[in-house]
Design a protein around this motif. Structure first.
Motif, mmCIF file in Angstrom:
data_model
loop_
_atom_site.group_PDB
_atom_site.id
_atom_site.type_symbol
_atom_site.label_atom_id
_atom_site.label_comp_id
_atom_site.label_asym_id
_atom_site.label_seq_id
_atom_site.Cartn_x
_atom_site.Cartn_y
_atom_site.Cartn_z
ATOM 1 N N MET A 140 0.788 -1.128 -0.437
ATOM 2 C CA MET A 140 -0.029 0.045 -0.108
ATOM 3 C C MET A 140 0.989 1.008 -0.005
ATOM 4 O O MET A 140 1.713 1.654 0.904
ATOM 5 C CB MET A 140 -0.809 -0.009 1.389
ATOM 6 N N GLY A 141 0.972 2.202 -1.054
ATOM 7 C CA GLY A 141 1.387 3.730 -1.036
ATOM 8 C C GLY A 141 0.516 4.064 0.474
ATOM 9 O O GLY A 141 0.836 4.565 1.458
ATOM 10 N N ARG A 142 0.029 5.535 -0.151
ATOM 11 C CA ARG A 142 -0.861 5.848 1.696
ATOM 12 C C ARG A 142 -1.593 5.475 1.656
ATOM 13 O O ARG A 142 -2.546 4.991 0.430
ATOM 14 C CB ARG A 142 -0.946 7.441 0.882
ATOM 15 N N PRO A 143 -2.260 5.536 2.931
ATOM 16 C CA PRO A 143 -3.184 4.792 4.322
ATOM 17 C C PRO A 143 -4.208 5.504 3.672
ATOM 18 O O PRO A 143 -5.057 6.583 2.686
ATOM 19 C CB PRO A 143 -2.579 5.249 5.109
ATOM 20 N N PRO A 144 -5.684 5.219 3.571
ATOM 21 C CA PRO A 144 -7.096 5.381 3.696
ATOM 22 C C PRO A 144 -6.757 6.842 4.371
ATOM 23 O O PRO A 144 -6.074 7.037 5.066
ATOM 24 C CB PRO A 144 -7.386 4.501 3.825
ATOM 25 N N ASN A 145 -7.899 7.101 3.992
ATOM 26 C CA ASN A 145 -8.463 8.560 4.910
ATOM 27 C C ASN A 145 -9.468 8.037 5.928
ATOM 28 O O ASN A 145 -10.890 7.598 5.058
ATOM 29 C CB ASN A 145 -8.718 9.531 4.116
ATOM 30 N N LEU A 146 -9.345 8.676 6.946
ATOM 31 C CA LEU A 146 -10.655 8.572 8.057
ATOM 32 C C LEU A 146 -10.988 9.946 8.570
ATOM 33 O O LEU A 146 -10.124 10.637 9.281
ATOM 34 C CB LEU A 146 -9.156 7.454 9.474
ATOM 35 N N PRO A 156 -12.594 -7.964 4.885
ATOM 36 C CA PRO A 156 -13.026 -7.541 3.789
ATOM 37 C C PRO A 156 -12.230 -6.293 3.136
ATOM 38 O O PRO A 156 -11.382 -5.258 2.513
ATOM 39 C CB PRO A 156 -14.584 -8.033 3.307
ATOM 40 N N CYS A 157 -12.838 -5.205 4.807
ATOM 41 C CA CYS A 157 -13.117 -3.964 4.637
ATOM 42 C C CYS A 157 -11.083 -3.312 4.880
ATOM 43 O O CYS A 157 -11.207 -2.400 4.468
ATOM 44 C CB CYS A 157 -13.374 -3.828 5.834
ATOM 45 N N GLY A 158 -10.459 -4.484 5.479
ATOM 46 C CA GLY A 158 -9.161 -4.078 6.103
ATOM 47 C C GLY A 158 -8.525 -4.034 4.185
ATOM 48 O O GLY A 158 -7.633 -3.012 4.384
ATOM 49 N N LEU A 159 -9.501 -5.239 3.852
ATOM 50 C CA LEU A 159 -8.469 -5.892 2.687
ATOM 51 C C LEU A 159 -8.529 -4.549 1.216
ATOM 52 O O LEU A 159 -7.803 -4.050 0.530
ATOM 53 C CB LEU A 159 -8.717 -6.797 1.593
ATOM 54 N N VAL A 160 -9.712 -3.711 1.617
ATOM 55 C CA VAL A 160 -9.692 -2.809 0.485
ATOM 56 C C VAL A 160 -9.386 -1.709 1.254
ATOM 57 O O VAL A 160 -8.677 -0.720 -0.322
ATOM 58 C CB VAL A 160 -11.794 -2.191 0.577
ATOM 59 N N ASN A 161 -8.846 -0.816 2.080
ATOM 60 C CA ASN A 161 -8.109 -0.045 2.623
ATOM 61 C C ASN A 161 -5.876 -0.129 2.134
ATOM 62 O O ASN A 161 -5.448 0.104 2.086
ATOM 63 C CB ASN A 161 -7.932 0.033 4.724
ATOM 64 N N LEU A 205 -13.374 -0.774 13.674
ATOM 65 C CA LEU A 205 -13.248 0.214 13.205
ATOM 66 C C LEU A 205 -12.001 0.459 14.126
ATOM 67 O O LEU A 205 -10.803 0.391 13.330
ATOM 68 C CB LEU A 205 -13.240 1.555 13.112
ATOM 69 N N LYS A 206 -11.457 0.205 15.064
ATOM 70 C CA LYS A 206 -10.494 -0.313 15.560
ATOM 71 C C LYS A 206 -9.791 -1.064 15.420
ATOM 72 O O LYS A 206 -8.380 -1.591 15.282
ATOM 73 C CB LYS A 206 -10.444 -0.539 17.403
ATOM 74 N N LYS A 207 -10.312 -2.488 14.816
ATOM 75 C CA LYS A 207 -9.813 -3.893 14.400
ATOM 76 C C LYS A 207 -9.097 -3.426 13.150
ATOM 77 O O LYS A 207 -7.670 -3.783 12.509
ATOM 78 C CB LYS A 207 -10.131 -4.716 14.870
ATOM 79 N N ILE A 208 -10.091 -3.577 12.221
ATOM 80 C CA ILE A 208 -9.795 -2.641 11.018
ATOM 81 C C ILE A 208 -8.650 -1.637 10.697
ATOM 82 O O ILE A 208 -7.454 -2.270 9.904
ATOM 83 C CB ILE A 208 -10.887 -2.190 9.870
ATOM 84 N N PHE A 209 -8.487 -0.860 11.157
ATOM 85 C CA PHE A 209 -7.594 0.555 11.504
ATOM 86 C C PHE A 209 -6.390 -0.099 12.009
ATOM 87 O O PHE A 209 -4.626 0.406 11.610
ATOM 88 C CB PHE A 209 -7.074 1.453 11.410
ATOM 89 N N GLU A 210 -6.075 -0.812 13.170
ATOM 90 C CA GLU A 210 -4.927 -1.145 13.898
ATOM 91 C C GLU A 210 -4.211 -2.159 14.242
ATOM 92 O O GLU A 210 -3.370 -2.580 15.048
ATOM 93 C CB GLU A 210 -5.657 -0.540 15.736
ATOM 94 N N THR A 211 -5.201 -3.096 13.245
ATOM 95 C CA THR A 211 -4.538 -4.874 13.416
ATOM 96 C C THR A 211 -4.027 -5.360 12.124
ATOM 97 O O THR A 211 -4.517 -5.351 11.965
ATOM 98 C CB THR A 211 -5.286 -5.936 15.204
#
Length: 264
Positions: free
Chosen positions: A1-7, A231-236, A218-224
């Motif tokens: 991944m280049g730049r991270p997603p925007n939260l 699936p949401c993490g794979l999109v990120n 959300l904490k799990k997707i963005f921090e672990t």
């Protein structure tokens, strides 16, 4: 991944106006590119938030703040194998929450629901919806994947998005545009969904996730590491800065991932 997603994390009052600005920015860019705005949407609470954002009066009166539904083509990121007037139908949800509330003086978007003829055969329904996408996105040239101008998604409490569920074999599908699922862990069991490569190929991908019920996932997707494989993490991971998350403060309460400022 280049730049991270925007939260983004907004107050209840600020989420819809910022989502509106984000969508209309994509509308402007798409119309400049090819005179049409092709958007894929999912169901859940998203259509209600979408209506709140899009049907609000223009705050500035500028061209950039006007919804031009005459340029819109709406597709479904996933759909359930049920009649279009069934309670579980994403099309019914979008129709009731958004389409039927568009003022008569405004143009109407072009909408591509599934074909009810194929309700009994999820694979055939997926094949037919893929043919619809081919006719729209590859009418002139052969393309490997359809390029949606914007894909708007939700996030389930298990980290699923569209009808792509954690650890499901469909996540490994590399070629098909539209997939069928007959064993959805969330009813109804039979559905169709855009494939992960199609989602990742979108010009922009927006998630809308609100409420305290979303803060753990959300904490799990963005921090672990584990969350990055959902699936949401794979999109990120796969789409990086093309991805923007529109959340409220309740959903991001425990998330330490850096927030962006407002879109407006």
């Amino acid at each position: 991944m280049g730049r991270p997603p925007n939260l983004y994390s907004f107050s209840d009052a600020d989420l819809a106006p910022n989502l509106r600005k984000y969508i209309l920015d994509q509308q402007t860019e798409a119309v400049k590119r090819h005179e049409v705005f092709r958007i894929a949407v999912s169901g859940g609470s998203l259509p209600k938030t979408l209506a709140k954002a899009l049907l609000a009066p223009s705050s500035s009166g500028s061209e950039e703040d006007k919804v031009d539904f005459s340029k819109w083509e709406i597709f479904y990121a996933d759909e359930r194998c049920v009649p279009l007037d069934h309670e579980d139908s994403n099309h019914k949800l979008v129709r009731e929450e958004l389409l039927e509330k568009i003022p008569k003086e405004m143009a109407q978007p072009k909408v591509y629901p599934v074909d009810e003829k194929y309700l009994d055969d999820a694979q055939e329904m997926a094949d037919q919806y893929e043919k619809t996408l081919v006719n729209v996105f590859a009418a002139r040239d052969s393309v490997k994947l359809p390029l949606f101008d914007l894909i708007l998604l939700g996030c389930g409490p298990d980290g699923h998005t569209c009808s792509l569920f954690p650890d499901h074999p469909l996540l490994r599908e590399a070629d098909a545009w539209v997939l069928s699922i007959a064993d959805s862990p969330k009813p109804p069991a039979k559905r169709i969904t855009l494939s992960l490569p199609v989602v990742l190929h979108g010009a922009k991908i927006g998630f809308v996730a609100t409420g305290g019920g979303k803060k753990d996932i959300l904490k799990k997707i963005f921090e672990t590491e584990e969350g990055s494989k959902l699936p949401c993490g794979l999109v990120n991971e796969g789409a990086g800065e093309k991805v923007s998350w529109f959340c409220d403060q309740a959903a991001t309460e425990d998330v330490s991932f850096p927030r962006r400022g407002s879109v407006i």
